[in-house]
Design an enzyme around this catalytic site. Sequence first.
Site, mmCIF file in Angstrom:
data_model
loop_
_atom_site.group_PDB
_atom_site.id
_atom_site.type_symbol
_atom_site.label_atom_id
_atom_site.label_comp_id
_atom_site.label_asym_id
_atom_site.label_seq_id
_atom_site.Cartn_x
_atom_site.Cartn_y
_atom_site.Cartn_z
ATOM 1 C CD GLU A 129 21.757 6.947 -71.439
ATOM 2 O OE1 GLU A 129 22.495 6.219 -70.749
ATOM 3 O OE2 GLU A 129 22.145 7.551 -72.445
ATOM 4 C CB CYS A 157 24.625 9.745 -75.767
ATOM 5 S SG CYS A 157 25.429 10.516 -77.178
ATOM 6 C CE LYS A 212 35.487 -5.439 -76.178
ATOM 7 N NZ LYS A 212 34.144 -5.110 -76.694
ATOM 8 C CD GLU A 272 32.645 12.607 -75.689
ATOM 9 O OE1 GLU A 272 31.482 12.935 -75.358
ATOM 10 O OE2 GLU A 272 33.449 13.408 -76.179
ATOM 11 C CG ASN A 299 24.938 4.927 -79.374
ATOM 12 O OD1 ASN A 299 26.158 4.833 -79.453
ATOM 13 N ND2 ASN A 299 24.343 5.960 -78.825
HETATM 14 P P1 NAD Z 1 28.642 0.366 -72.284
HETATM 15 O O1 NAD Z 1 29.104 1.312 -71.257
HETATM 16 O O2 NAD Z 1 27.988 -0.885 -71.833
HETATM 17 O O3 NAD Z 1 29.838 -0.072 -73.246
HETATM 18 C C1 NAD Z 1 30.622 0.879 -73.945
HETATM 19 C C2 NAD Z 1 31.929 0.276 -74.368
HETATM 20 O O4 NAD Z 1 32.701 0.014 -73.223
HETATM 21 C C3 NAD Z 1 31.811 -1.058 -75.112
HETATM 22 O O5 NAD Z 1 32.709 -1.103 -76.191
HETATM 23 C C4 NAD Z 1 32.252 -2.055 -74.098
HETATM 24 O O6 NAD Z 1 32.848 -3.153 -74.727
HETATM 25 C C5 NAD Z 1 33.291 -1.251 -73.319
HETATM 26 N N1 NAD Z 1 33.637 -1.723 -71.962
HETATM 27 C C6 NAD Z 1 34.873 -1.695 -71.452
HETATM 28 N N2 NAD Z 1 34.910 -2.198 -70.212
HETATM 29 C C7 NAD Z 1 33.672 -2.559 -69.933
HETATM 30 C C8 NAD Z 1 33.104 -3.172 -68.790
HETATM 31 N N3 NAD Z 1 33.843 -3.470 -67.714
HETATM 32 N N4 NAD Z 1 31.788 -3.442 -68.823
HETATM 33 C C9 NAD Z 1 31.023 -3.111 -69.902
HETATM 34 N N5 NAD Z 1 31.547 -2.536 -71.022
HETATM 35 C C10 NAD Z 1 32.844 -2.253 -71.046
HETATM 36 O O7 NAD Z 1 27.654 1.219 -73.219
HETATM 37 P P2 NAD Z 1 26.778 0.723 -74.420
HETATM 38 O O8 NAD Z 1 25.594 -0.036 -73.917
HETATM 39 O O9 NAD Z 1 27.631 0.082 -75.448
HETATM 40 O O10 NAD Z 1 26.293 2.128 -75.037
HETATM 41 C C11 NAD Z 1 25.252 2.869 -74.535
HETATM 42 C C12 NAD Z 1 25.741 3.978 -73.619
HETATM 43 O O11 NAD Z 1 26.700 4.778 -74.282
HETATM 44 C C13 NAD Z 1 24.628 4.932 -73.219
HETATM 45 O O12 NAD Z 1 24.756 5.261 -71.865
HETATM 46 C C14 NAD Z 1 24.883 6.152 -74.088
HETATM 47 O O13 NAD Z 1 24.353 7.349 -73.591
HETATM 48 C C15 NAD Z 1 26.362 6.160 -74.120
HETATM 49 N N6 NAD Z 1 26.848 6.950 -75.248
HETATM 50 C C16 NAD Z 1 27.472 8.138 -74.992
HETATM 51 C C17 NAD Z 1 27.915 8.928 -76.035
HETATM 52 C C18 NAD Z 1 28.589 10.247 -75.791
HETATM 53 O O14 NAD Z 1 29.226 10.739 -76.706
HETATM 54 N N7 NAD Z 1 28.491 10.839 -74.621
HETATM 55 C C19 NAD Z 1 27.737 8.500 -77.354
HETATM 56 C C20 NAD Z 1 27.116 7.279 -77.577
HETATM 57 C C21 NAD Z 1 26.679 6.504 -76.518
#
Ligand code: NAD
Length: 478
Positions: free
Chosen positions: A381, A284, A175, A250, A152
């Site tokens: 969310e 987020c 990654k 995060e 995002n």
């Molecule tokens: P996600 O959890 O699906 O993936 C995040 C990252 O984790 C990706 O790079 C993905 O490749 C990696 N990953 C590693 N192991 C994984 C696994 N076993 N399965 C899935 N992914 C894995 O999140 P997303 O859909 O990319 O992003 C949206 C989420 O991120 C929302 O919940 C949002 O609130 C959160 N977010 C949080 C912050 C913060 O600073 N707190 C900032 C931005 C986004």
Amino acid sequence: MYNEKLEFLIDGEWAAASDGRSHPLINPATEEQIAAVPCASAQDLDRALEASGRAFLRWKKTTAAFRWAVLSRAADLIEARKPMIARTLTMENGKSLREAEGELQFCADATRWYAEEGKRAYGRVIPARSLDVRQTALKEPVGPSLGFAAWNFPAGNVTLKIAAALAAGCTIIVKPSDETPGTAVAIGRCFHDAGVPGGALNIVFGPSAPISEHLIASTIPKKVSLTGSTPVGKLLQKLASETLKRCTMELGGHAPVIVFDDADLDHTVNVLTAAKYRNAGQVCTSPTRFYVHENVYEKFIDRFVECSRKVVVGNGLEDGVQMGPLITGRRLGMMDELVQDAVSKGARLALGGERIDRKGYFYAPTVLRDMPDGARAMNEEPFGPMALITPFRSFDEVISRANSLPYGLAAYVFARNGSVATAASEELEAGVVGINHTSVHEAETPFGGVNESGYGAESGAEGLEAYLRTKMVTDKRI
Ligand code: NAD
């Protein structure tokens, strides 16, 4: 035209996948394939691990002043390449070019911040119990690190990890999300071209689960930093526990907004509509649960709907577009499900609630009013352009409803009465609170969640601290 060449950065070399595997990269605004994302094999990952371990032995011995010079050059390159990287970012993620450029400026600022802050990794001398002993607590880099980042903020999420790790003297394997690889590559090129030595920064792509399992199982990295969803955070923390790696998490959020009846409504609505539709609500910290005092409830809704109706939706590359598409087609189905569930439980649709009939994953700005607390969207969310509005009567009631979810990332308060606003900010279960505005994350301020939104912080002095460990040296004069 999509111009980024997608490749890994391993041991200082840009490289293709060793076994040639890839998957398509789709532009969410057009649904067209724009590139092929290389998928890392176990062999590629092992090379990155070994390189980051080897490079750490050299990088940790550089001075903070040397690292400052390298990171400052990287920040200059990000700034100089901003228009070019912004196009890649918009084609992958969908947000408007204006938002993309703003995100890249944040990356340059944050890199400069960490470059400077690296000079201030102070330890301390602790008065000893005897005059011939000197007790010194030293700060050291924690070690090779792993960074996993969400799509995002494709530039911001990776830059915060790279800049903090390198400034502290750590090496890092990143990654990034496979939805937004070109932005990460473009940012990686800025650091590489600025003189980050081979192996200190490595970038890989591919299927998330096997990659994170492989990297985290290794004993070479000593730290995991994730920006992602809460379920993935729990999973990675479990994996990290096997080798007791330190984590920064995060994670997801579900930000409550409390609008008291003395709030400046025009200001409040302007600020909140801009924040709500930023990145199509895929933020987020996006304001999500709107608790509006019953005395101003109807007035607030009228103005909020009026402003939401004016949001210009379209391909982020086009002039004047304010809101782009959602990241994938799957997210459209999720939006529909949440709207139907809310309406079936008594909410009323004041605007939107449907896909936009055109190519691309576009969903209309959506306002749901009279939201029951039990609706799915009030608990999960939504991560989309959806404002969920509900009335409240008393301070205690609204605080208890705002704090009722396991999440605790951002929260917002709008009120003219400073005492009420301060009291609310003290009661809210959140890592960051915005009073009368929503800009809760700057390069110099610590940003992070509490409870199931994670722990640890990025940015600010705390962001550097996350990559440091303490060594206590006690020295007796003989
Ligand atoms: P996600 O959890 O699906 O993936 C995040 C990252 O984790 C990706 O790079 C993905 O490749 C990696 N990953 C590693 N192991 C994984 C696994 N076993 N399965 C899935 N992914 C894995 O999140 P997303 O859909 O990319 O992003 C949206 C989420 O991120 C929302 O919940 C949002 O609130 C959160 N977010 C949080 C912050 C913060 O600073 N707190 C900032 C931005 C986004």
